[in-house]
Design a protein around this motif. Sequence first.
Motif, PDB file in Angstrom:
ATOM      1  N   PRO A 136     -29.043  40.322  20.702  1.00  0.00           N
ATOM      2  CA  PRO A 136     -30.144  40.067  19.768  1.00  0.00           C
ATOM      3  C   PRO A 136     -31.143  41.216  19.767  1.00  0.00           C
ATOM      4  O   PRO A 136     -31.286  41.942  20.756  1.00  0.00           O
ATOM      5  N   THR A 137     -31.840  41.354  18.652  1.00  0.00           N
ATOM      6  CA  THR A 137     -32.920  42.338  18.576  1.00  0.00           C
ATOM      7  C   THR A 137     -34.271  41.691  18.870  1.00  0.00           C
ATOM      8  O   THR A 137     -35.275  42.399  19.009  1.00  0.00           O
ATOM      9  N   ALA A 138     -34.290  40.353  18.946  1.00  0.00           N
ATOM     10  CA  ALA A 138     -35.528  39.632  19.241  1.00  0.00           C
ATOM     11  C   ALA A 138     -35.186  38.337  19.965  1.00  0.00           C
ATOM     12  O   ALA A 138     -34.129  37.745  19.731  1.00  0.00           O
TER      13      ALA A 138
ATOM     14  N   GLN B 281     -38.495  40.986  32.426  1.00  0.00           N
ATOM     15  CA  GLN B 281     -37.791  41.490  33.611  1.00  0.00           C
ATOM     16  C   GLN B 281     -36.344  41.836  33.279  1.00  0.00           C
ATOM     17  O   GLN B 281     -35.825  42.883  33.691  1.00  0.00           O
ATOM     18  N   ALA B 282     -35.681  40.943  32.529  1.00  0.00           N
ATOM     19  CA  ALA B 282     -34.286  41.196  32.170  1.00  0.00           C
ATOM     20  C   ALA B 282     -34.158  42.425  31.287  1.00  0.00           C
ATOM     21  O   ALA B 282     -33.194  43.199  31.408  1.00  0.00           O
ATOM     22  N   ALA B 283     -35.112  42.638  30.390  1.00  0.00           N
ATOM     23  CA  ALA B 283     -35.072  43.810  29.520  1.00  0.00           C
ATOM     24  C   ALA B 283     -35.204  45.093  30.332  1.00  0.00           C
ATOM     25  O   ALA B 283     -34.485  46.081  30.094  1.00  0.00           O
ATOM     26  N   ARG B 284     -36.096  45.089  31.307  1.00  0.00           N
ATOM     27  CA  ARG B 284     -36.263  46.276  32.153  1.00  0.00           C
ATOM     28  C   ARG B 284     -34.981  46.556  32.937  1.00  0.00           C
ATOM     29  O   ARG B 284     -34.569  47.715  33.077  1.00  0.00           O
ATOM     30  N   GLU B 285     -34.347  45.506  33.448  1.00  0.00           N
ATOM     31  CA  GLU B 285     -33.090  45.669  34.168  1.00  0.00           C
ATOM     32  C   GLU B 285     -32.023  46.309  33.283  1.00  0.00           C
ATOM     33  O   GLU B 285     -31.197  47.097  33.755  1.00  0.00           O
ATOM     34  N   ALA B 286     -32.026  45.945  32.006  1.00  0.00           N
ATOM     35  CA  ALA B 286     -31.018  46.448  31.064  1.00  0.00           C
ATOM     36  C   ALA B 286     -31.397  47.801  30.464  1.00  0.00           C
ATOM     37  O   ALA B 286     -30.654  48.344  29.637  1.00  0.00           O
ATOM     38  N   GLY B 287     -32.556  48.337  30.877  1.00  0.00           N
ATOM     39  CA  GLY B 287     -32.996  49.615  30.363  1.00  0.00           C
ATOM     40  C   GLY B 287     -33.503  49.557  28.937  1.00  0.00           C
ATOM     41  O   GLY B 287     -33.477  50.563  28.220  1.00  0.00           O
ATOM     42  N   LEU B 288     -33.963  48.379  28.512  1.00  0.00           N
ATOM     43  CA  LEU B 288     -34.464  48.203  27.154  1.00  0.00           C
ATOM     44  C   LEU B 288     -35.983  48.221  27.147  1.00  0.00           C
ATOM     45  O   LEU B 288     -36.636  47.734  28.078  1.00  0.00           O
TER      46      LEU B 288
ATOM     47  N   ILE C 279     -39.585  47.174  25.329  1.00  0.00           N
ATOM     48  CA  ILE C 279     -40.238  46.176  24.471  1.00  0.00           C
ATOM     49  C   ILE C 279     -41.463  46.847  23.856  1.00  0.00           C
ATOM     50  O   ILE C 279     -42.286  47.399  24.585  1.00  0.00           O
ATOM     51  N   PRO C 280     -41.595  46.865  22.523  1.00  0.00           N
ATOM     52  CA  PRO C 280     -40.748  46.221  21.504  1.00  0.00           C
ATOM     53  C   PRO C 280     -39.761  47.170  20.841  1.00  0.00           C
ATOM     54  O   PRO C 280     -39.117  46.787  19.858  1.00  0.00           O
ATOM     55  N   ASP C 281     -39.636  48.436  21.336  1.00  0.00           N
ATOM     56  CA  ASP C 281     -38.789  49.423  20.648  1.00  0.00           C
ATOM     57  C   ASP C 281     -37.347  48.941  20.516  1.00  0.00           C
ATOM     58  O   ASP C 281     -36.722  49.107  19.459  1.00  0.00           O
ATOM     59  N   ASP C 282     -36.803  48.360  21.593  1.00  0.00           N
ATOM     60  CA  ASP C 282     -35.413  47.901  21.590  1.00  0.00           C
ATOM     61  C   ASP C 282     -35.291  46.383  21.456  1.00  0.00           C
ATOM     62  O   ASP C 282     -34.243  45.887  21.040  1.00  0.00           O
ATOM     63  N   LEU C 283     -36.332  45.672  21.838  1.00  0.00           N
ATOM     64  CA  LEU C 283     -36.269  44.212  21.842  1.00  0.00           C
ATOM     65  C   LEU C 283     -37.659  43.637  21.609  1.00  0.00           C
ATOM     66  O   LEU C 283     -38.605  43.989  22.322  1.00  0.00           O
TER      67      LEU C 283
ATOM     68  N   SER D 263     -45.762  43.054  21.596  1.00  0.00           N
ATOM     69  CA  SER D 263     -44.379  42.843  22.048  1.00  0.00           C
ATOM     70  C   SER D 263     -43.408  42.650  20.892  1.00  0.00           C
ATOM     71  O   SER D 263     -42.220  42.397  21.118  1.00  0.00           O
ATOM     72  N   THR D 264     -43.887  42.752  19.649  1.00  0.00           N
ATOM     73  CA  THR D 264     -43.006  42.594  18.490  1.00  0.00           C
ATOM     74  C   THR D 264     -43.164  43.777  17.553  1.00  0.00           C
ATOM     75  O   THR D 264     -44.259  44.320  17.376  1.00  0.00           O
TER      76      THR D 264
END
Length: 355
Positions: A253-255, A269-276, A278-282, A343-344
């Motif tokens: 998902p993008t959001a 936390q999960a986004a940071r783990e995945a190297g994403l 917020i909000p550029d990637d998610l 965050s969006t």
Amino acid sequence: MAEHTADGPPDSDDGQGDTSRPVTIAFIAESAGVSVPTVSKVINGRSGVSADTRARVEELVDRYGYRKPTGAQRNNVVELVFRELEHLWAAEIIRGVERVARRHRVGVMVSEFGLHDSDPLTWDDTVSRRPNCVLSVAQLSETEREQLRAKGIPFVVFDPATELPDDVPFVGATNWSGGRAATRHLTELGHRRIAMIAGPRDQLYCCARLDGYRSAMGAAGLPVDPELVVYAPLTGEDGQRAARSLLALPDRPTAIFTTNDLQALGVYQAAREAGLRIPDDLSVVGFDDLPVVAWIDPPLTTVHQPLTEMAVAATELALTLGRGEAAPQAGLEIATTLTVRASTAPPPEAGRRDH
């Protein structure tokens, strides 16, 4: 037979009843072989009791001289009941209750009961204190409601978790509208792959927020992909676990819209783990607007649930009932609003998503 009050059974040597027990509604229920709610229904003239059971209970009430407590016996205190106090929004609720209590010169007592399978003596303690009224930040069971009615203690349920009978007063929030507004914000930014971390299926407000999400997706002409709806408890840890599964999808998902702010913190936390980023990637949207989410990096876009205002309205309603006055309406929903922060953003281009 000697005169007596509801403080204890009559002095008797005829073998009828346990004379060592106080004449409470629980004592009558045990003697009749029925539940406390059944006795309460008989005492309060409510329906739903067979003629034979009603006659048996009424005979025991007459025999032991049970007297229904009156409002004059209640103390000038609002009892604020939580199941669990560790939630971050408890302070917002207490603030609203205290604001009204000071204005009306009423005391406030805060109780934490734990879950419904906790020691019933804890609830009996509250009933025996006979507060002016009870404000419960949790669903009251039928037994608990009938215990309060039997003692003449008015009550209001704050943000009910399940469907309530029509005669149970409550104050809640517009959860469906909040869920719809949050999702509509994401669709208007251009997102199409919008996931939701839903809350427990047996919680009314969680279901309403999920239904709002579905409504907004439908209004935008977007299908609700079953793999993008994940159910999780309302904690940061569970939000993190749910987000990991969503972000691991081949077409992630993008959001993500979460049922509460704690789940949203887990998404961070999960986004940071995945190297994403917020909000550029998610993009992430929460629900509640806890004070802390305005200070995280980036500040969270979330649905503002007016907890303090809800607590003010619920306390005013409880005190109205405590004075023996009729409530203007049994149920009240306070409007939620969307608070847009950092965050969006519009979704990333396809090329950037594949990095």
